[in-house]
Design a protein around this motif. Structure first.
Motif, short mmCIF file in Angstrom:
data_model
loop_
_atom_site.label_atom_id
_atom_site.label_comp_id
_atom_site.label_asym_id
_atom_site.label_seq_id
_atom_site.Cartn_x
_atom_site.Cartn_y
_atom_site.Cartn_z
N ALA A 107 0.86 -1.19 0.00
CA ALA A 107 0.00 0.00 0.00
C ALA A 107 0.89 1.24 0.00
O ALA A 107 1.94 1.27 0.64
CB ALA A 107 -0.92 0.01 1.21
N LYS A 108 0.46 2.25 -0.76
CA LYS A 108 1.22 3.49 -0.85
C LYS A 108 0.27 4.63 -1.17
O LYS A 108 -0.54 4.54 -2.11
CB LYS A 108 2.30 3.40 -1.94
N SER A 109 0.37 5.73 -0.40
CA SER A 109 -0.47 6.89 -0.65
C SER A 109 0.40 8.12 -0.83
O SER A 109 1.50 8.22 -0.28
CB SER A 109 -1.44 7.12 0.52
N PHE A 110 -0.12 9.05 -1.62
CA PHE A 110 0.51 10.36 -1.80
C PHE A 110 -0.53 11.39 -1.38
O PHE A 110 -1.43 11.72 -2.16
CB PHE A 110 0.94 10.56 -3.25
N GLY A 111 -0.43 11.84 -0.13
CA GLY A 111 -1.48 12.70 0.39
C GLY A 111 -2.79 11.95 0.47
O GLY A 111 -2.86 10.86 1.03
N SER A 112 -3.81 12.48 -0.16
CA SER A 112 -5.13 11.83 -0.14
C SER A 112 -5.31 10.83 -1.28
O SER A 112 -6.34 10.15 -1.36
CB SER A 112 -6.24 12.89 -0.23
N PHE A 113 -4.29 10.74 -2.16
CA PHE A 113 -4.41 9.83 -3.30
C PHE A 113 -3.79 8.49 -2.95
O PHE A 113 -2.61 8.39 -2.59
CB PHE A 113 -3.70 10.41 -4.53
N HIS A 114 -4.59 7.41 -3.03
CA HIS A 114 -4.13 6.07 -2.70
C HIS A 114 -3.63 5.38 -3.98
O HIS A 114 -4.41 4.85 -4.77
CB HIS A 114 -5.27 5.27 -2.07
N ALA A 115 -2.32 5.41 -4.17
CA ALA A 115 -1.73 4.85 -5.39
C ALA A 115 -1.81 3.33 -5.40
O ALA A 115 -2.07 2.72 -6.43
CB ALA A 115 -0.28 5.30 -5.52
N LEU A 116 -1.56 2.70 -4.24
CA LEU A 116 -1.66 1.25 -4.10
C LEU A 116 -2.49 0.96 -2.86
O LEU A 116 -2.29 1.57 -1.82
CB LEU A 116 -0.28 0.60 -3.96
#
Length: 324
Positions: A13-22
């Protein structure tokens, strides 16, 4: 070299701010296997590659490459991999041969061993005619070949190819395809991300489709095609005006939803073939009896393009992955 999977991805799992990339993806790659990673822009493909190549750290989950944990043993992972992408990491002021020797020296080879390995790769990648020219004069296809060659100066256990043929002409793309097949022959595991579905179809032993950071389908190209839609029969008359006659002749073989509208511009009819060749034979017999002249009649399977759009086409637009 170990005996287990070359790559293990476990609930990353990986997020960039509020965006959940994985959002918790999992898959494995066997040694010598080519895995195609497909998904729309923003699906999480590049984020996955960045984590596996130790360029980014996951928020949750774990991943192993060549038996090494990507978080706990990043240096060991980097020694085991080759990463090449859309932009070749080469020194334009050096020749192809000089780039290869430099990469060899950076990876610990002696000067003589680096030169010997450079010559081997120049021959293997059919670059002898340009080996002593500055890389800045190379075409896109030549740059991609020398970029991949640089990554193979010391044999990697795992190769990450992030859209390696983007922007290449068809001949250069075919050259890269041939190189990818060679990696498989040498027992090197390869993770291929691509926007060209025919590329994944031609090269991948197995395909993982991700969207919104999650795995939505996994299997061989044939398995995905079977999952998305059954075989169908495509009928192309010599004269478009014969379409009504074809509809009449096929009768109950042709479902109502597959019958062209009277004002449609279709030049062919596609109908389900639940019994495969038996459906085809029955259709040919009925059309022959009706004396309809055909250009083509054949069984078809869904293309990987159709599979991809069936799996992801009804989903909302995504943020551009280039920003991740």
């Amino acid at each position: 070299m170990g005996t287990g999977p070359a790559v293990i991805v476990d609930r990353l799992a990986k997020s960039f701010g509020s965006f959940h990339a994985l959002t918790g993806i999992s898959f494995e790659i066997a040694r010598g296997e080519i895995l195609g990673l497909l998904g729309p822009n923003g699906a999480g493909k590049t984020t996955t590659v960045d984590i596996l190549a130790t360029l980014s750290r996951p928020d949750e989950g774990r991943a192993e490459v060549a038996g090494h944990d990507v978080v706990a043993e990043p240096a060991a992972v980097r020694r085991s991999i080759m990463l090449t992408g859309q932009h070749a990491a080469l020194d334009d002021m050096l020749s192809g041969r000089e780039n290869l020797v430099m990469f060899g020296r950076l990876q610990g080879l002696s000067k003589s061993d680096a030169r010997e390995r450079a010559t081997e790769l120049i021959d293997r990648f059919e670059l002898a005619y340009a080996a002593n020219r500055r890389v800045g004069t190379y075409s896109g296809g030549m740059r991609r070949r020398i970029d991949i060659a640089c990554g193979l100066v010391v044999r990697p256990e795992v190769v990450f190819l992030d859209e390696p043929t983007t922007g290449l002409d068809p001949r250069s793309r075919q050259g890269v395809w041939d190189l990818v097949a060679q990696l498989r022959d040498e027992g090197i595991a390869t993770l291929l991300t691509t926007q060209y579905l025919e590329e994944a179809d031609a090269l991948s032993d197995r395909i993982v489709v991700i969207d919104h950071g999650a795995v939505i389908a996994e299997g061989t190209a044939d398995q995905l095609k079977e999952r998305t839609g059954a075989t169908y029969c495509e009928i192309v008359p010599r004269h478009r005006a014969d379409l009504p006659a074809i509809v009449a002749a096929l009768g109950s073989l042709l479902p109502e939803q597959n019958r062209p509208a009277e004002d449609a511009s279709a030049d062919r009819i596609s109908m389900p073939a639940p019994d495969g060749t038996a459906t085809l034979v029955a259709a040919v017999a009925r059309l022959d009896e009706a004396h309809v002249e055909l250009v083509d009649i054949a069984l078809r399977r869904p293309s990987l393009d159709e599979v991809f759009f069936a799996l992801t086409g009804d989903r909302p637009a995504l943020e551009p992955e280039a920003a991740l």
